[in-house]
Design a protein around this motif. Structure first.
Motif, mmCIF file in Angstrom:
data_model
loop_
_atom_site.group_PDB
_atom_site.id
_atom_site.type_symbol
_atom_site.label_atom_id
_atom_site.label_comp_id
_atom_site.label_asym_id
_atom_site.label_seq_id
_atom_site.Cartn_x
_atom_site.Cartn_y
_atom_site.Cartn_z
ATOM 1 N N ALA A 117 0.843 -1.198 0.000
ATOM 2 C CA ALA A 117 0.000 0.000 0.000
ATOM 3 C C ALA A 117 0.877 1.247 0.000
ATOM 4 O O ALA A 117 1.935 1.288 0.633
ATOM 5 C CB ALA A 117 -0.918 -0.012 1.208
ATOM 6 N N LEU A 118 0.433 2.267 -0.733
ATOM 7 C CA LEU A 118 1.142 3.541 -0.814
ATOM 8 C C LEU A 118 0.255 4.639 -0.250
ATOM 9 O O LEU A 118 -0.926 4.725 -0.587
ATOM 10 C CB LEU A 118 1.495 3.871 -2.271
ATOM 11 N N ASP A 119 0.834 5.470 0.589
ATOM 12 C CA ASP A 119 0.075 6.557 1.204
ATOM 13 C C ASP A 119 1.042 7.698 1.436
ATOM 14 O O ASP A 119 1.883 7.647 2.339
ATOM 15 C CB ASP A 119 -0.536 6.089 2.534
ATOM 16 N N GLY A 120 0.976 8.720 0.601
ATOM 17 C CA GLY A 120 1.947 9.789 0.721
ATOM 18 C C GLY A 120 1.544 11.032 -0.039
ATOM 19 O O GLY A 120 0.378 11.212 -0.408
ATOM 20 N N VAL A 121 2.527 11.890 -0.284
ATOM 21 C CA VAL A 121 2.296 13.175 -0.948
ATOM 22 C C VAL A 121 3.467 13.458 -1.881
ATOM 23 O O VAL A 121 4.624 13.217 -1.536
ATOM 24 C CB VAL A 121 2.190 14.327 0.081
ATOM 25 N N VAL A 122 3.160 13.944 -3.081
ATOM 26 C CA VAL A 122 4.201 14.466 -3.960
ATOM 27 C C VAL A 122 3.987 15.975 -4.091
ATOM 28 O O VAL A 122 2.859 16.467 -3.983
ATOM 29 C CB VAL A 122 4.193 13.804 -5.355
ATOM 30 N N GLU A 123 5.089 16.693 -4.291
ATOM 31 C CA GLU A 123 5.006 18.155 -4.336
ATOM 32 C C GLU A 123 5.912 18.690 -5.430
ATOM 33 O O GLU A 123 7.050 18.244 -5.587
ATOM 34 C CB GLU A 123 5.416 18.725 -2.972
ATOM 35 N N TYR A 124 5.378 19.638 -6.191
ATOM 36 C CA TYR A 124 6.120 20.304 -7.261
ATOM 37 C C TYR A 124 6.282 21.771 -6.882
ATOM 38 O O TYR A 124 5.315 22.431 -6.503
ATOM 39 C CB TYR A 124 5.370 20.216 -8.587
ATOM 40 N N GLU A 125 7.499 22.272 -7.013
ATOM 41 C CA GLU A 125 7.767 23.676 -6.714
ATOM 42 C C GLU A 125 7.344 24.560 -7.887
ATOM 43 O O GLU A 125 7.436 24.139 -9.049
ATOM 44 C CB GLU A 125 9.249 23.891 -6.428
ATOM 45 N N PRO A 126 6.898 25.784 -7.611
ATOM 46 C CA PRO A 126 6.536 26.693 -8.710
ATOM 47 C C PRO A 126 7.765 27.084 -9.523
ATOM 48 O O PRO A 126 8.872 27.197 -8.996
ATOM 49 C CB PRO A 126 5.946 27.906 -7.976
ATOM 50 N N GLY A 127 7.546 27.260 -10.807
ATOM 51 C CA GLY A 127 8.628 27.723 -11.675
ATOM 52 C C GLY A 127 9.609 26.650 -12.102
ATOM 53 O O GLY A 127 10.541 26.941 -12.848
ATOM 54 N N GLU A 128 9.435 25.405 -11.629
ATOM 55 C CA GLU A 128 10.311 24.305 -12.027
ATOM 56 C C GLU A 128 9.564 23.410 -13.002
ATOM 57 O O GLU A 128 8.530 22.856 -12.664
ATOM 58 C CB GLU A 128 10.740 23.479 -10.814
ATOM 59 N N ARG A 129 10.068 23.281 -14.196
ATOM 60 C CA ARG A 129 9.406 22.429 -15.183
ATOM 61 C C ARG A 129 9.758 20.979 -14.923
ATOM 62 O O ARG A 129 10.938 20.623 -14.830
ATOM 63 C CB ARG A 129 9.801 22.816 -16.603
ATOM 64 N N TYR A 130 8.720 20.150 -14.793
ATOM 65 C CA TYR A 130 8.914 18.727 -14.531
ATOM 66 C C TYR A 130 8.546 17.953 -15.782
ATOM 67 O O TYR A 130 7.429 18.033 -16.277
ATOM 68 C CB TYR A 130 8.036 18.280 -13.360
ATOM 69 N N ARG A 131 9.500 17.203 -16.312
ATOM 70 C CA ARG A 131 9.290 16.377 -17.496
ATOM 71 C C ARG A 131 9.614 14.939 -17.125
ATOM 72 O O ARG A 131 10.721 14.636 -16.685
ATOM 73 C CB ARG A 131 10.160 16.860 -18.659
ATOM 74 N N ALA A 132 8.619 14.077 -17.286
ATOM 75 C CA ALA A 132 8.802 12.682 -16.888
ATOM 76 C C ALA A 132 7.841 11.797 -17.660
ATOM 77 O O ALA A 132 6.865 12.276 -18.244
ATOM 78 C CB ALA A 132 8.563 12.523 -15.378
ATOM 79 N N VAL A 133 8.120 10.512 -17.651
ATOM 80 C CA VAL A 133 7.207 9.534 -18.246
ATOM 81 C C VAL A 133 6.987 8.432 -17.219
ATOM 82 O O VAL A 133 7.913 8.027 -16.505
ATOM 83 C CB VAL A 133 7.768 8.963 -19.566
ATOM 84 N N SER A 134 5.746 7.977 -17.134
ATOM 85 C CA SER A 134 5.378 6.991 -16.127
ATOM 86 C C SER A 134 4.566 5.873 -16.772
ATOM 87 O O SER A 134 3.712 6.124 -17.627
ATOM 88 C CB SER A 134 4.561 7.672 -15.020
ATOM 89 N N VAL A 135 4.848 4.636 -16.356
ATOM 90 C CA VAL A 135 4.025 3.483 -16.731
ATOM 91 C C VAL A 135 3.192 3.145 -15.501
ATOM 92 O O VAL A 135 3.743 2.853 -14.437
ATOM 93 C CB VAL A 135 4.882 2.268 -17.123
ATOM 94 N N THR A 136 1.869 3.227 -15.612
ATOM 95 C CA THR A 136 1.006 2.994 -14.463
ATOM 96 C C THR A 136 0.038 1.852 -14.740
ATOM 97 O O THR A 136 -0.291 1.554 -15.887
ATOM 98 C CB THR A 136 0.200 4.251 -14.093
#
Length: 331
Positions: A117-136
């Motif tokens: 089980a996963l229980d958490g939080v992700v956070e992105y800062e303003p002004g930072e471009r996030y580029r990623a690829v995910s297989v879900t």
């Protein structure tokens, strides 16, 4: 006050689909495509960029993130034990807080969700471009996908501490999956040929993960004096950041071989020596950009870069934003 969005439920369940739909519709406009991809364009008040979701077989999806939020963006999640997610960060940074542990997805990192089980939080800062690829999807779905091809299930992910390190993007065992995942990021399912290409790259990524999980590298057992010497290495590099010593020089200063230095440092910190130093310098630069009015050239020099242009390139690569834009977003 930062608003926290929510995702929950088993992948493919009505609860999960409802929470994901509510989240995406609250931040973006959906643009369904004819090729099985839905493009979610961020609303102007939320930021700039897109989240693209491409559906595949067995409940698996490819998710491409190319986003820059105008304010701190926080997403809480709660998934049952069958949730599967394999993610590769190309640029930028995302913080993860999970079960008392913290980590960051940064450029080149690969993360794999544990079988639990996963229980958490992700956070992105303003002004930072996030580029990623995910297989879900689900672990069950991934194993069914592999069985369709006559392959066996993925190896055991390892004991909980190891699984957590892999989930928090600190493991080097998964890095071979980065190249095929990066190719997936660059492609779209706009023809039969492209779909076959995406499937081939997904298989290459899963093959790399399988090899990474199966490998059992021998971790060096560090004597107390070796661990103490290795813990001094980050400060040695910082003190000499304007003329950094080579690995050979660091090894002599630490009274060990280069091989012992590099393997021991990776065992202690989870990343290579120079990567650790680079992150420390850029973290310090980020603090100075926000807390001082120093010119960018002065900050570049302070953290050890010979020129503002070299610093700007490294900072943009790490944070997904130029130093000036990073500063404007926080002041």
């Amino acid at each position: 006050m930062v608003h926290t969005h929510q995702l929950c439920g088993q992948t493919g369940s009505a609860e999960a689909e409802e929470s994901q739909s509510a989240y995406l519709s609250s931040i973006a406009h959906a643009e369904p495509g004819h090729d099985g991809t839905v493009r979610h364009q961020l609303r102007p008040e939320i930021g700039d960029g897109t989240i693209e979701v491409t559906t595949l077989r067995r409940g698996l999806s490819l998710v491409r993130y190319d986003v820059e939020f105008s304010r701190t963006h926080r997403l809480a999640y709660r998934f049952p034990g069958d949730h599967f997610e394999l993610e590769h960060c190309l640029d930028g940074r995302m913080r993860i807080r999970e079960s008392g542990s913290t980590g960051e997805m940064r450029a080149s990192a690969v993360s794999l969700s544990p079988r639990g089980a996963l229980d958490g939080v992700v956070e992105y800062e303003p002004g930072e471009r996030y580029r990623a690829v995910s297989v879900t999807g689900t672990w069950t779905g991934v194993e069914s996908y592999l069985r369709d091809l006559g392959a066996y299930s993925l190896p055991a992910i390892g004991p909980e501490p190891v699984a957590r390190e892999r989930y928090l993007g600190r493991s080097t065992a998964l890095l071979p999956a980065a190249d095929p995942l990066r190719e997936i990021f660059a492609q779209r399912r706009d023809s039969a040929g492209r779909l076959l290409f995406l499937e081939s790259r997904l298989l290459a990524a899963l093959a790399a993960v399988t090899d990474g999980l199966a490998a059992k590298p021998a971790e060096p057992e560090l004597a107390a004096h070796e661990a103490a010497a290795l813990r001094r290495v980050p400060d040695l590099l910082w003190q000499h950041r304007h003329d950094p010593p080579t690995l050979a020089q660091l090894a002599r200063m630490s009274a060990m071989s280069v091989r012992r230095l590099t393997t021991g440092f990776r065992a202690l910190y989870g990343i290579p020596v120079m990567e650790h130093h680079r992150r420390r310098c850029l973290d310090r630069a980020a603090t100075l950009l926000v807390e001082t009015d120093w010119p960018i050239a002065r900050i570049a020099s302070e953290v050890g870069y010979a020129s503002a242009s070299n610093f700007g390139y490294a900072f943009r690569r790490d944070r997904g934003s130029s130093p000036a834009r990073f500063r404007r977003a926080r002041t």
